[in-house]
Enzyme design. Structure first.
Site, short mmCIF file in Angstrom:
data_model
loop_
_atom_site.label_atom_id
_atom_site.label_comp_id
_atom_site.label_asym_id
_atom_site.label_seq_id
_atom_site.Cartn_x
_atom_site.Cartn_y
_atom_site.Cartn_z
N ASP A 149 1.08 -1.12 -0.01
CA ASP A 149 0.06 -0.06 -0.25
C ASP A 149 0.96 1.38 0.03
O ASP A 149 2.19 1.31 0.04
CB ASP A 149 -0.81 -0.23 1.15
CG ASP A 149 -2.15 0.99 1.23
OD1 ASP A 149 -2.07 1.55 0.16
OD2 ASP A 149 -2.54 0.98 2.35
N GLU B 48 2.47 5.10 -4.07
CA GLU B 48 2.32 6.14 -4.93
C GLU B 48 3.66 7.08 -5.17
O GLU B 48 4.04 7.24 -6.32
CB GLU B 48 1.18 7.10 -4.75
CG GLU B 48 -0.03 6.63 -4.77
CD GLU B 48 -0.31 5.57 -3.54
OE1 GLU B 48 0.07 5.86 -2.55
OE2 GLU B 48 -1.30 4.76 -3.81
N ASP C 66 -9.09 3.88 -1.76
CA ASP C 66 -10.10 4.23 -0.43
C ASP C 66 -11.32 4.66 -0.86
O ASP C 66 -11.36 5.86 -0.91
CB ASP C 66 -9.27 4.93 0.49
CG ASP C 66 -8.03 4.21 0.92
OD1 ASP C 66 -7.88 3.06 0.94
OD2 ASP C 66 -7.23 4.92 1.74
#
Lengths: 979, 560
Positions: free
Chosen positions: A559, A562, A639
């Site tokens: 996770d 980015e 999310d």
């Protein structure tokens, strides 16, 4: 748990009170727009849009780029030359260009800048950054052959000032290069499909020294500012205010290399619709971006970012980027792939030329014009000329790779929550699934399992005995996925960060020190997986001895890659940070996340090779992605919110991932933020059963929502949806095989299956499951009792559960009370499934199959079944079974898809020789079968007769026949003659 | 549509062996269902008897009966359940598609027989938990040896142990009930005592009231005799005293308020301090950022004013008793009286004459006042004499004593009628606290009082709820070998509500589910939902009076 006594006053009112309270205190979910740039706030985006505006305003506009004909060389399918950019009467910038025509039929255009290429530039701020334009995207994204085609050839007698190259299959493709101004038109069968620089928006911001600061700039007086700015623009013809430095949200980008964006307009003549360029929470058919009714005012942005509580119907960027676009019309599909890892924006406009009313048969002609701009790097574009959607996706897959063949568990159901709080909690949830007879394969742990957010550790208080936990899960062949993020806690006595620092494997800041930012653990460093040494080190961390408490049934979730940096610009890293070999972060921003999950994949593979006899396929879930990510990871849409609108939005998002080459995709079932109503949760499970990646997940502040929590009727209905997924796993696994081999989407939009049906081009709220003919439309509205499903053709469709018949192109209403999953079967297909209910996918491996044959008026049907051991890489050596089933003229036969066998086949086939077909269901059989009581079954040259029952259809429902236990072996050829 | 989930999982312990166990039965059939499988030539589906099959179709791994009854020993009919997606071809809606059998029957010779779900049959897993004989895996996917002997022996041992535990627990419960009864008696006694005390108090009040009237009358008389100046001085003194007392009370109150305000500020600063270090900048919330910045500025200014303790000292001085400052009010008040007496002729008279005279004066005085000839003496509190004040004070204290007794009485009366569970048993445990450590917290359950979460690393306790009520809940849990689990069936639960409110959530609440156990223990604390806790605990108090339902020990035997 139920309560008796005092129940009415306590347990029933409590939830109401809670719900009311939640309503009062629950925060309004809203994306923080101010955290992310608009085009106007992104210097190069604004500059290129202004460039486009002034070009289109200027009738006499001519692109200042020209191919110097004297430099053209052509050999081995490759044309080289130099484009000259005129910047002043006496100044030309030399831009080397390469146009490659690949063996595969794809074309590639690469434009570089000579001065930067040769390093003849000076960087400001004593920057250590590399001087070249970033030229390693292909190293990360491309795995296919880039070999030039021997057959591509320059045409003789081309019009003066042009060069024409024939290439592709049967030389049906043609590239027409215009020298001045430089332009490229790609044609198929003589018809233009893709045009470069048609609007003259090609722009390569060349290197130039920063002029000495103009005093006026520093001593701006109030009221004069506007004037000065105006003047500045006027002099150079360009807005230079963002050339040397840019600030956003309190962070300043020092831009040591100055302006360096690349931009190009790409037009698709005759194409009215374009798809792709995920990830956006938008419709699948891309909208126009330069204003007007129903259009966006902002270009689609591709800049991997942790967008908190993202909004729907927006071109705003999200977690991942795939700059691959398809243009589609009813007789042609083409694609372009803009290979660039820097921040990228895409503007889309459409222009329609009205048909000439005097000219018979002429129609309106729509051209979709796109405009691409990236902050830095080479200009590097691939062109795929189709002509079908499958051709385009196949070409893209050949270049960037296809979906990894997942382990079977990975396509079953995943149960996640932030967080299961103890090892005992995990065991309890596991037991409850069994108690309620709900199948599931994987349970997940979010960040709280760690000791103070130090990855590779366990919280000593709450996860005291991870070994016992994973062994408990393994009893039913279940798996555990734990989260490991790229930020490494900067703290004392943490060997992982010590090694990261000592080995110097972290991302550096602009001054070349180890970069420090904030994420979950607080102060953190980020592993730099562009560095091969970092990958080697990463591998060492996953050994069972290093990551104590893990085993062969533990897999990894990546996770925040980015990367998400809480205190960084746009919640990410400063662009002037430095990576391995001093590439600036801006060059590789969109690639970073992929290098990280690739490293995790490598690490799991290495772990498996070292620790297990037969290495097993890794499973990695990633949030950030780039072209090539599909080779090693599944993705989810990040999310989302527990709202009906987000359930609806998940469909186009998942479909778009499929057509963009990364089909192993899903959305958080139930919605991450907030508490879904029981109805919403139930509908989401029904929809999630048709996501390629099927995971329930929830935020730490939400109430528990495992399917057994809701109670009846909801729990039962959700269980039906889950069991439906499990019974169709043979079809899903076969679809993954196809995706693995051909790059095809697993769930497919209408236009992909029916490319000729213009009415279905924009359809993105229903899907087909691969090539099975299963057509699904989720219910995404509260209190809905029906859905309208669109049929693209006149073939009959049958309700999956009741065989109710739907026929005729256009919209049909399906009754859909809460317990109903709107799922149709298209005539002409054969669907394999396993009907026995089990606790996990692995426990179904010895179960027999049911084949469902769906017949239309032509009385023909076909289907496939692929399976292997579901775990190892033995399939690469042929240890798999791939059957085709075909039905025609009253006979069903099973044959090997590939008669040629690998060396692993025999052993594997023997191990699964007992697998049989226990039932054949024929939907819509010929009426005369009513009189047939037995059918002939032949296998191994032996014929026998088995019973068949027939039920006549009534009131709009199709008849069906069931062959009782033909006992034919899946691994063998066999036939059933019905009449 | 089918919406009711049927859990086909059940223990078969109640199945009587009186069924003809010697009948030959197909695999997976229990004695109870043996009768359906007697016929050697054909078989009728149990719920769909119109469908008849050949005997060879039983357990041939193909599901023929829509109710699944032809496959008692395979998984072929495992899809026959409301939990499976409906399918026209394999479950014709015109037939009875309800599963006819409760599950696959494991004989478990040497142990207890049990049903397991058909979904567990031939799946490659030996389900020894309920099928110790390994008969669930007949296909040979995996070899499951018969472990009933070993498991059965262990089980028996455990059962015996549990029975012992149960007996101890039962005895303890009887003790608790006895204690509760005693405590109840004590309460009753207390109530009766309090009742008489209240009565006595009422009498005292009556007396004091009379006394006050008397004294007031007398003092009115005295007022005439008092010389004007002395009376005024007396008034002044008592006014000054009252004023001083009011001021002191005011300062005291201020000090208390200040202390409480300081405590609150400290607490708030603690919260903000934690907020600053723990807030998640991920969310980039402008509001949060502003708050953090403002806190930093506030902190930079210095939290506590430097002269604070000086002010504190001054105030402490102020509230010191007047005697500390050399001021004795009584001196002035009594001196006043002495001076008065100089002017009194009566003081030179013998006491009997003095009384007579005084009475006469008073009568005349009252007469004159009554007839409007003399003005009435100002007689309110400020001007009251010490004697009247004392009498009044006495009356007030008697009244407050009565009120105290009255409220005690009310409390005890309501305590007597309060629900302390079956046999009043929890009365004996009221206020008793049990702790358990779990993760980074210690959880405390104080019976009939409250539940609390205490961080092990230090910090403030969090109230997880205050006692609200007793209720009964149905649980269906596994039971660990050590018996420290809820088991299945109806259990008594104590509900604690209105604990500390959660951020972005409800006020904390706790359900403490109790099962019969020899000592009071909390075994497990789970946060079932955000801030909604559940404690699983053992207590002798949870044993049932009749002793038959040994809660966890029975493992749900009698509930099914």
């Amino acid at each position: 748990m139920q309560s008796r006594q005092q129940l009415p006053s306590s347990w029933t009112t409590l939830p109401v009170i809670l719900a009311t309270l939640a309503l009062l205190v629950s925060p309004v979910f809203m994306v923080k727009h101010e955290n992310f740039k608009t085009c106007d706030q992104s210097g190069f985006c604004k500059r290129n849009r202004q460039f486009a505006d002034s070009a289109s305003a200027d009738k006499s506009w001519s692109s200042p780029y020209a191919l110097d004909a004297s430099t053209i060389k052509f050999s081995k399918g490759q044309l080289e030359g130099t484009i000259l950019k005129s910047v002043a009467a006496d100044e030309q910038i030399r831009l080397p260009v390469v146009v490659s025509f690949l063996e595969t039929g794809s074309a590639r255009v690469t434009i570089d800048e000579e001065k930067r290429q040769k390093g003849e530039i000076e960087l400001r701020h004593n920057s250590k950054a590399r001087k070249e334009r970033y030229n390693e995207s292909e190293k990360h994204a491309i795995v296919g052959s880039l070999k030039g085609s021997k057959d591509a050839k320059v045409a003789d007698g081309a019009e003066k000032g042009t060069t024409v190259i024939y290439y592709g299959p049967d030389e049906k493709f043609q590239a027409v290069i215009t020298h001045k101004p430089f332009g490229l038109t790609f044609k198929r069968d003589g018809k233009a499909q893709v045009q470069f620089n048609e609007r003259g928006l090609l722009n390569v911001e060349h290197w130039r020294p920063k002029p000495p600061d103009v005093p006026a700039e520093e001593e701006k007086k109030e009221g004069e500012e506007a004037k000065v700015e105006e003047k500045k623009v006027e002099e150079s013809g360009e807005d230079t205010s963002t050339w040397w430095e840019e600030s956003f949200g309190g962070n300043t980008d020092t831009k040591p290399r100055g302006p360096e964006s690349v931009a190009l307009d790409i037009s698709f003549p005759g194409f009215s619709v374009v798809y792709g360029i995920p990830e956006h929470a938008s419709s699948m058919a891309l909208k126009q971006t330069r204003g007007g009714d129903g259009n966006y005012n902002e270009p689609y942005r591709l800049f991997n970012a942790d967008v908190f509580e993202y909004e729907l119907d927006s071109p705003m960027t999200l977690y991942g980027s795939i700059p691959f676009m398809q243009a589609h019309s009813k007789d042609s599909t083409v694609g372009v792939f803009w290979l660039n890892g820097a921040e990228t924006w895409v503007d889309i406009v459409k222009s329609t030329s009205k048909a000439n009313p005097l000219s018979l048969g002429s129609k309106d002609f729509t051209t979709t014009q796109t405009h691409w701009f990236s902050e830095s790097g080479l200009m590097d574009v691939f062109v795929f000329l189709g002509p079908t959607p499958s051709d385009v996706i196949k070409s893209y897959g050949e270049l960037t790779g296809t979906t990894a063949m997942p382990q079977e568990f990975a396509i079953a159901y995943h149960q996640c929550r932030w967080n299961y709080v103890t090892d005992q909690d995990v065991k309890d949830v596991d037991k409850r699934f069994d108690k309620f007879n709900i199948p599931y394969d994987v349970i997940w742990l979010d960040i709280e399992y760690t000791d103070g957010k130090k990855y590779f550790t366990w919280d000593p208080l709450t996860f005291k005995n991870p070994d016992s936990m994973i062994k408990h899960l393994d009893k039913r062949s279940r798996k555990l996925v734990t989260i490991i993020d790229p930020h490494i806690k900067n703290t004392d006595s943490y060997p992982v960060v010590d090694a990261l620092k000592k080995k110097d494997l972290a991302v550096h800041d602009k001054d070349n020190n180890i970069y420090e930012g904030w994420c979950w653990p607080g102060s953190s460093h980020w592993i730099d997986c562009l560095n091969p040494a970092a990958i080697e080190w990463w591998k060492s961390l996953f050994k069972y001895k290093a990551f104590v408490g893990t085993g062969s049934n533990v897999f990894i979730w990546n996770d925040m890659n980015e990367p998400s940096v809480f205190n960084g610009p746009e919640t990410s890293m400063p662009r002037d940070n430095l990576h391995f070999q001093n590439w600036e972060h801006r060059d590789v921003h969109n690639i970073y996340g992929m290098t990280y999950h690739n490293a995790t994949y490598q690490a799991l593979l290495a772990r498996s090779k070292a620790e297990e006899k037969s290495p097993r396929r890794p499973f990695v879930l990633t949030r950030a992605f780039f072209p090539g990510s599909q080779r090693t990871a599944a993705m989810w849409t990040g999310d989302n919110l527990a709202e009906w609108s987000h359930l609806a939005a998940s469909l186009p998002m998942v479909l778009n991932q499929g057509i963009a080459g990364m089909p192993f995709a899903g959305a958080d079932v139930g919605g991450f933020f907030g508490n879904p109503s029981k109805e919403l949760l139930t509908r989401w499970y029904q929809a999630g059963a048709f996501y390629p990646f099927f995971r329930g997940h929830a935020h730490i502040d939400t109430r528990r929502r495992e399917p057994y929590v809701a109670g009846e009727p909801y729990t039962g209905i959700m269980t039906q949806a889950l069991r439906l997924r499990y019974s169709l796993l043979p079809a899903w696994y076969t679809a993954f095989r196809e995706a693995h081999v051909y790059g095809t989407p697993i769930v497919r939009p209408n236009w992909f299956v029916h490319p000729e049906d213009e009415g279905g081009f924009a359809l993105d709220d229903q899907l087909y499951l691969a090539d099975t003919g299963l057509l699904f439309k989720p219910v995404v509205a509260e209190a809905a009792n029906s859905v309208d499903i669109y049929l693209a053709d006149d073939t009959p469709y049958f309700d999956y559960f009741t065989y109710k018949t739907y026929k005729g192109k256009g919209s049909h209403t399906i009754e859909a009370p809460l317990e109903k999953i709107p799922l149709l079967m298209r005539a002409g297909h054969i669907v394999p499934r396993r009907d026995r209910a089990r606790r996990s996918s692995a426990l179904m491996r010895n179960d027999p199959y049911t084949l469902v044959i769906v017949l239309g008026s032509d009385g023909k049907a076909a289907g496939e079944l692929y399976f292997d051991d579901g775990e190892s890489f033995d399939y690469e050596a042929g240890a798999y079974i791939h059957r085709t089933f075909s039905y025609a003229d009253g006979k069903l036969s099973s044959a090997d898809k590939y008669p040629e066998k690998g060396k692993g086949f025999d052993k594997y086939a023997k191990s699964v020789s007992k697998l049989r077909v226990e039932r054949v269901v024929v939907v819509n059989p010929p009426a005369e079968w009513e009189k047939v009581a037995k059918v002939s079954v032949t296998q191994d040259g032996k014929e026998k007769y088995v019973k068949m029952s027939f039920v006549k259809g009534e009131s709009g429902h199709a008849s069906y026949a069931v062959v009782r236990d033909p006992k034919v072996q899946i691994v063998k050829d066999w036939g059933i003659v019905f009449a | 549509m089918r919406t009711k989930a049927v859990i086909t999982f059940a223990f078969a312990s109640t199945l009587s062996t009186s069924f003809a166990a010697d009948l030959p039965r197909p695999r997976g059939v229990s004695p109870e269902y043996a009768k359906y499988y007697k016929d050697a030539s054909s078989f009728a589906c149990i719920f769909n008897p119109s469908i008849t099959l050949e005997a060879s179709q039983i357990n041939d791994d193909f599901c023929d009966c829509p109710d699944g009854s032809d496959e008692p020993g395979t998984s072929a009919c495992s899809h026959i359940s409301a939990l499976s997606p409906p399918s026209a071809a394999i479950s014709d809606s015109t037939l009875n598609n309800t599963a006819a059998l409760p599950g696959f029957y494991c004989k478990n010779k040497g142990h207890r027989p049990a049903y397991i779900p058909f979904t567990y049959v031939n799946d490659g897993i030996c389900d020894y938990d309920n099928c110790c004989d390994g008969s669930d895996e007949s296909e040979g996917i995996v070899k499951c040896e018969d472990k009933c002997k070993e498991i059965g022996t262990m089980w028996k041992k455990a059962e015996e142990q549990k029975q012992k535990t149960l007996n101890v627990a039962m005895q303890k419960r009887r003790d608790l009930v006895a204690t509760a009864a005693r405590l109840k008696l004590e309460v009753e006694e207390k109530i009766s005592n309090l009742k008489s005390m209240v009565q006595a108090d009422e009498i005292k009040i009556q007396e004091a009231e009379n006394n006050l009237v008397e004294t007031e009358k007398r003092e009115k008389l005295r007022a005439i005799t008092a010389p004007k100046t002395g009376g005024r001085l007396g008034v002044l003194v008592s006014l000054a005293k009252k004023r001083t007392e009011d001021l002191r009370a005011g300062v005291l109150k201020l000090m208390q308020e200040k202390a409480s305000a300081e405590f609150r500020v400290k607490e708030l600063e603690g919260i903000l301090e934690a907020f600053k270090t723990e807030y998640n900048p991920n969310f980039n919330d402008e509001g949060v950022k502003r708050a953090v910045r403002a806190w930093e500025e506030y902190e930079a200014r210095g939290r506590h004013p430097a002269d604070d303790h000086v002010a504190q000292k001054e105030m402490e001085d102020l509230v010191q008793d007047d005697s500390e400052h050399g001021l004795t009010w009584d001196d002035y008040e009594t001196a006043d009286r002495d001076t008065d007496s100089l002017y009194l002729i009566e003081s030179y008279l013998p006491p009997s004459a003095r009384d007579w005279l005084r009475q006469k004066y008073a009568d005349v005085r009252v007469f004159l006042v009554d007839n409007g000839i003399l003005p009435a003496v100002d007689n309110d509190a400020a001007g009251e004499s010490k004697a009247v004040q004392d009498t009044r004070t006495h009356l007030d204290s008697v009244k407050s004593e009565r009120d105290g007794h009255q409220s005690d009485l009310t409390n005890n009366e309501s305590d007597l009628t309060k629900n302390y569970g079956p046999d009043d048993v929890f009365r004996a445990l009221k206020g008793e606290c049990v702790n358990v450590e779990s993760g980074e917290y210690t959880y405390e359950h104080c019976f009939m009082d409250k539940t609390t979460q205490k961080p092990n690393k230090g910090g403030m306790d969090t109230a997880m709820g205050y006692f609200d009520r007793i209720e009964f809940v149905n649980v269906d849990e596994g039971e660990p070998a050590d018996g420290k689990g809820l088991g299945s069936g109806e259990r008594i639960a104590l509900r604690y509500e209105n604990g500390a409110t959660c951020w972005n959530g409800p006020a904390r609440s706790t359900t403490v589910i109790l099962v019969c156990y020899e000592i009071n223990e909390v075994w497990k604390v789970v946060e079932e939902e955000k801030c909604i806790y559940r404690m699983e605990a053992g207590s002798p108090a949870a044993c049932t009076p009749e002793g038959s339902r040994g809660a966890s020990q029975a493992a749900g035997k009698d509930e099914l």
